[in-house]
Design a protein around this motif. Structure first.
Motif, short mmCIF file in Angstrom:
data_model
loop_
_atom_site.label_atom_id
_atom_site.label_comp_id
_atom_site.label_asym_id
_atom_site.label_seq_id
_atom_site.Cartn_x
_atom_site.Cartn_y
_atom_site.Cartn_z
N ALA A 94 -6.82 6.91 8.52
CA ALA A 94 -5.72 6.99 7.55
C ALA A 94 -6.20 6.85 6.10
O ALA A 94 -5.50 7.26 5.17
CB ALA A 94 -4.69 5.89 7.85
N CYS A 95 -7.37 6.30 5.91
CA CYS A 95 -7.81 5.96 4.54
C CYS A 95 -8.54 7.16 3.90
O CYS A 95 -9.62 7.55 4.33
CB CYS A 95 -8.74 4.75 4.59
SG CYS A 95 -9.34 4.30 2.95
N PRO A 96 -7.95 7.74 2.84
CA PRO A 96 -8.53 8.95 2.27
C PRO A 96 -9.79 8.72 1.44
O PRO A 96 -10.52 9.67 1.16
CB PRO A 96 -7.40 9.48 1.38
CG PRO A 96 -6.60 8.27 1.01
CD PRO A 96 -6.70 7.34 2.17
N GLN A 115 -13.06 1.02 -3.95
CA GLN A 115 -12.75 2.39 -3.52
C GLN A 115 -11.27 2.58 -3.21
O GLN A 115 -10.82 3.70 -3.02
CB GLN A 115 -13.57 2.75 -2.28
CG GLN A 115 -15.01 3.03 -2.58
CD GLN A 115 -15.82 3.20 -1.32
OE1 GLN A 115 -16.51 2.29 -0.88
NE2 GLN A 115 -15.73 4.36 -0.72
N CYS A 116 -10.53 1.49 -3.14
CA CYS A 116 -9.12 1.58 -2.74
C CYS A 116 -8.26 2.08 -3.90
O CYS A 116 -8.35 1.58 -5.01
CB CYS A 116 -8.64 0.20 -2.29
SG CYS A 116 -6.90 0.19 -1.85
N ILE A 117 -7.44 3.10 -3.62
CA ILE A 117 -6.54 3.64 -4.65
C ILE A 117 -5.09 3.16 -4.44
O ILE A 117 -4.17 3.67 -5.05
CB ILE A 117 -6.58 5.18 -4.68
CG1 ILE A 117 -6.22 5.76 -3.29
CG2 ILE A 117 -7.95 5.68 -5.14
CD1 ILE A 117 -5.96 7.25 -3.28
N ALA A 118 -4.90 2.20 -3.54
CA ALA A 118 -3.58 1.62 -3.28
C ALA A 118 -2.54 2.67 -2.89
O ALA A 118 -1.41 2.61 -3.32
CB ALA A 118 -3.12 0.79 -4.48
N CYS A 119 -2.97 3.62 -2.06
CA CYS A 119 -2.04 4.68 -1.64
C CYS A 119 -1.10 4.19 -0.54
O CYS A 119 -0.13 4.87 -0.21
CB CYS A 119 -2.81 5.90 -1.17
SG CYS A 119 -3.75 5.60 0.35
N GLU A 120 -1.40 3.07 0.07
CA GLU A 120 -0.59 2.41 1.11
C GLU A 120 -0.59 3.14 2.45
O GLU A 120 0.18 2.80 3.34
CB GLU A 120 0.86 2.22 0.63
CG GLU A 120 0.97 1.40 -0.62
CD GLU A 120 2.40 1.15 -1.03
OE1 GLU A 120 3.25 0.98 -0.14
OE2 GLU A 120 2.68 1.13 -2.23
N LEU A 121 -1.42 4.15 2.62
CA LEU A 121 -1.39 4.91 3.87
C LEU A 121 -1.85 4.07 5.07
O LEU A 121 -1.52 4.38 6.21
CB LEU A 121 -2.26 6.17 3.75
CG LEU A 121 -1.73 7.23 2.78
CD1 LEU A 121 -2.75 8.33 2.56
CD2 LEU A 121 -0.42 7.81 3.29
N CYS A 122 -2.61 3.04 4.81
CA CYS A 122 -3.11 2.23 5.92
C CYS A 122 -2.09 1.18 6.39
O CYS A 122 -2.21 0.66 7.50
CB CYS A 122 -4.38 1.50 5.49
SG CYS A 122 -4.13 0.50 4.00
N ILE A 123 -1.13 0.86 5.56
CA ILE A 123 -0.26 -0.28 5.84
C ILE A 123 0.48 -0.13 7.16
O ILE A 123 0.48 -1.03 8.00
CB ILE A 123 0.75 -0.49 4.67
CG1 ILE A 123 0.03 -0.73 3.35
CG2 ILE A 123 1.71 -1.64 4.99
CD1 ILE A 123 -0.86 -1.94 3.29
S1 SF4 Z 1 -4.36 1.67 0.40
FE1 SF4 Z 1 -5.35 1.67 2.38
S2 SF4 Z 1 -5.51 3.82 2.96
FE2 SF4 Z 1 -5.13 3.77 0.73
S3 SF4 Z 1 -7.16 3.76 -0.18
FE3 SF4 Z 1 -6.57 1.62 0.02
S4 SF4 Z 1 -7.44 0.97 1.96
FE4 SF4 Z 1 -7.45 3.22 1.97
#
Ligand code: SF4
Ligand code: SF4
Length: 135
Positions: A94-96, A115-123
């Protein structure tokens, strides 16, 4: 200079328009595209980081909204609770950005805040609530 990470959702009528070009040229903003997708019904989604002077950021976002682009702020931060993580690896695909990664030898999962862009896709994919959005 300020930075703002936002998610832009474009209706089908705006996909293909030179909107990001106008943000750069007319509002003097720097634009870093972190993720881009077009869904099957042709809705476009961009995760971007905009940098520029405060007023230009506000004006650029107002321009997007006036066009009909949906603008959402990204979460400020994501916290990985290592003690709750079972290293099940469900979050890895899930983590781009590969902020969540797995060591293929030890099968241990790790998290790189940089490296995290806080896209929340992993939540939503973590069954153990080891990932948390900090607003
Ligand atoms: S929020 Fe989660 S999915 Fe998005 S970049 Fe950060 S760790 Fe990866
Ligand atoms: S989905 Fe949750 S428990 Fe599984 S590896 Fe990722 S953070 Fe750890």
């Amino acid at each position: 200079m300020q930075k703002k990470r936002i998610v832009l959702t474009f209706p089908p009528s705006l996909v293909g328009q030179p909107i990001t070009y106008h943000l750069v040229k007319d509002y003097d903003l720097m634009l870093n595209i972190l993720r881009a997708t077009v869904t099957p019904n042709e809705q476009g989604r961009l995760v971007v980081e905009l940098s520029g002077q405060r007023k230009q950021l506000d004006d650029g976002i107002a321009y997007l909204k006036a066009l009909g682009v949906e603008v959402q702020s990204l979460a400020q931060d994501i916290k990985w609770h290592e003690e709750k993580c079972t290293h099940c690896t469900a979050c890895i695909p899930a983590c781009p950005t590969h902020a969540l990664s797995v060591d293929r030898t030890t099968m241990e999962v790790s998290f790189s805040k940089e490296q995290c862009i806080a896209c929340e896709l992993c939540i939503s994919v973590c069954p153990y609530r080891a990932l948390e959005v900090l607003i």
